[in-house]
Design an enzyme around this catalytic site. Structure first.
Site, PDB file in Angstrom:
ATOM      1  N   CYS A  12       0.789  -1.264   0.082  1.00 19.53           N
ATOM      2  CA  CYS A  12      -0.182  -0.097  -0.001  1.00 19.53           C
ATOM      3  C   CYS A  12       1.027   1.074  -0.081  1.00 19.53           C
ATOM      4  CB  CYS A  12      -0.994  -0.029   1.298  1.00 19.53           C
ATOM      5  SG  CYS A  12      -2.022  -1.393   1.334  1.00 19.53           S
ATOM      6  N   ARG A  38       1.970  -4.850   5.294  1.00 19.56           N
ATOM      7  CA  ARG A  38       2.633  -5.591   6.658  1.00 19.56           C
ATOM      8  C   ARG A  38       1.988  -5.083   7.758  1.00 19.56           C
ATOM      9  NH1 ARG A  38       5.551  -9.933   5.792  1.00 19.56           N
ATOM     10  NH2 ARG A  38       7.124  -9.792   4.345  1.00 19.56           N
ATOM     11  N   TYR A  57       0.341 -10.516   2.967  1.00 17.88           N
ATOM     12  CA  TYR A  57       1.146 -10.796   1.648  1.00 17.88           C
ATOM     13  C   TYR A  57       0.711 -12.076   1.366  1.00 17.88           C
ATOM     14  CZ  TYR A  57       3.900  -6.499   2.237  1.00 17.88           C
ATOM     15  OH  TYR A  57       4.363  -5.083   2.534  1.00 17.88           O
ATOM     16  N   HIS A  78      10.990  -7.001  -4.262  1.00 10.08           N
ATOM     17  CA  HIS A  78      10.280  -7.163  -5.444  1.00 10.08           C
ATOM     18  C   HIS A  78      10.409  -8.707  -5.883  1.00 10.08           C
ATOM     19  CE1 HIS A  78       9.847  -2.662  -6.980  1.00 10.08           C
ATOM     20  NE2 HIS A  78       9.131  -3.171  -5.968  1.00 10.08           N
ATOM     21  N   LYS A  96       8.926  -0.296 -11.153  1.00  7.04           N
ATOM     22  CA  LYS A  96      10.481  -0.282 -11.231  1.00  7.04           C
ATOM     23  C   LYS A  96      10.956  -0.146 -10.089  1.00  7.04           C
ATOM     24  CE  LYS A  96      10.085   3.944 -10.554  1.00  7.04           C
ATOM     25  NZ  LYS A  96      10.597   4.406  -9.197  1.00  7.04           N
ATOM     26  N   ARG A 164      13.682   5.391   0.465  1.00  5.72           N
ATOM     27  CA  ARG A 164      14.641   5.642  -0.425  1.00  5.72           C
ATOM     28  C   ARG A 164      16.183   5.727   0.079  1.00  5.72           C
ATOM     29  NH1 ARG A 164      11.050   9.548  -4.096  1.00  5.72           N
ATOM     30  NH2 ARG A 164      10.295   9.986  -1.861  1.00  5.72           N
ATOM     31  N   ASP A 176      15.964   4.447  -8.186  1.00  6.26           N
ATOM     32  CA  ASP A 176      14.504   5.060  -8.273  1.00  6.26           C
ATOM     33  C   ASP A 176      14.394   5.765  -9.459  1.00  6.26           C
ATOM     34  OD1 ASP A 176      12.471   5.505  -6.306  1.00  6.26           O
ATOM     35  OD2 ASP A 176      12.819   7.739  -6.731  1.00  6.26           O
TER      36      ASP A 176
END
Length: 334
Positions: A12, A38, A57, A78, A96, A164, A176
């Site tokens: 989310c 989570r 998940y 991922h 991505k 990030r 990113d």
């Protein structure tokens, strides 16, 4: 498949909430069947606002009610969850970068091909028709012989504590934002690019790359000059420079749905501007994927998506291996 595609939102995230879910509600033949986080409370809120059932998940992966997963977890997760979704027979649209390594991306590509499932890296900008107009101008010879492709994607520094900046989660500007100019170079120059040189500005304390510059070369000798980073005023552009003219496009990667792109073409003694139609690239990305799921397509267009993902991962890894690292203390906000 005549029924609407039942989507599971695995992660989310902010982009799921701001961009993808509103777009998903605008396309036909799709519905949100589940949201997984989570944090159970976050999944409950997503489900209440966007539809479907709040799940973990694992519940989403195991659910027979889910046809396709939109995966927007942190980068380092991922591979595991895309792999689990594919093994459970679910199509995957993955934010991505697809993974954090060329090896992992190759494994997912092979698994999707083996299972006859769709797997795409969600570069929504590739669905915007402005890039086809650019390609047509190049193919018609308006620029003469192409010599250089240049691109920049920079954004202001994320707030302190943003994922990030976390090396354990696949942090850094190359994965990113740097992947956008890399993917655009592939779009305009084709496959087989090589990395001639690169530099990354790295935070001394975390090892996270904050800005970068890479020089790529195509098989026929066209240069690709790429800039990216987290330490910039917003910029999202590319340009193509030939021996007859120069063509530039601003807001190349994240144009608002209502934005009408402006192409500028400059010759030595002549200039033209082309105002293009607006397009909702997030909606078009989702619609294209859902159509492919319903039609059961795994033709050349899907093989092209898989090749593109592998090529992007290869180039990212080559930049990481080649880059001269410039160390900067305190680059990450505290």
């Amino acid at each position: 498949m005549n029924q609407p595609v039942a989507w599971g939102v695995l992660g989310c995230s902010g982009i799921a909430e701001r961009r993808m879910l509103p777009a998903l509600h605008e396309i036909g033949g799709s519905r949100v069947a589940g949201a997984a986080s989570r944090a159970p409370a976050r999944a409950e809120r997503f489900a209440a606002e966007h539809g479907g059932t709040a799940m973990s998940y694992e519940e989403m992966i195991d659910s027979p009610a889910i046809d396709a997963v939109y995966l927007s977890l942190p980068n380092s997760l991922h591979f595991e969850w895309a792999q689990r979704a594919l093994r459970a027979g679910k199509h995957v649209l993955c934010e991505k970068p697809m993974t954090v390594s060329a090896e992992q991306t190759g494994e997912l590509v092979a698994l999707a091909a083996e299972r006859g499932l769709l797997l795409r890296e969600n570069f929504a900008f590739l669905h915007h028709p402005q890039h086809e107009v650019v390609r047509e101008l190049v193919e018609r010879g308006r620029l003469g012989r192409l010599r250089t492709f240049s691109s920049a994607f920079g954004v202001p520094s994320p707030r302190a504590g943003d994922i990030r900046y976390d090396p354990e989660l696949g942090a850094g500007c190359l994965l990113d934002v740097g992947v956008y100019p890399i993917r655009a170079a592939q779009l305009m120059l084709g496959e087989g690019l090589t990395v001639a040189g690169a530099t990354l500005r790295v935070d001394t304390d975390t090892g996270v790359d904050m800005a970068g510059h890479a020089l790529l070369v195509s098989e026929n000798g066209v240069f690709a000059d790429l800039e990216f980073g987290f330490q910039h005023a917003y910029r999202s552009r590319y340009a193509l420079w030939g021996d007859a003219a120069h063509l530039s496009l601003e807001r190349a990667f994240t144009p608002p749905a209502e934005h009408r792109p402006l192409l500028r073409l400059q010759e030595q003694d002549h200039a033209e501007e082309f105002t293009l139609d607006a397009s909702h690239q997030f909606r078009d990305s989702l619609a294209s994927f859902a159509d492919a799921v319903r039609e059961g397509r795994t033709p050349e267009i899907e093989r092209s998506w898989l090749r593109g993902a592998r090529e992007t991962a290869r180039l990212v890894e080559a930049i990481q291996e080649t880059a001269v690292r410039v160390r900067q203390r305190g680059a990450v906000p505290s």
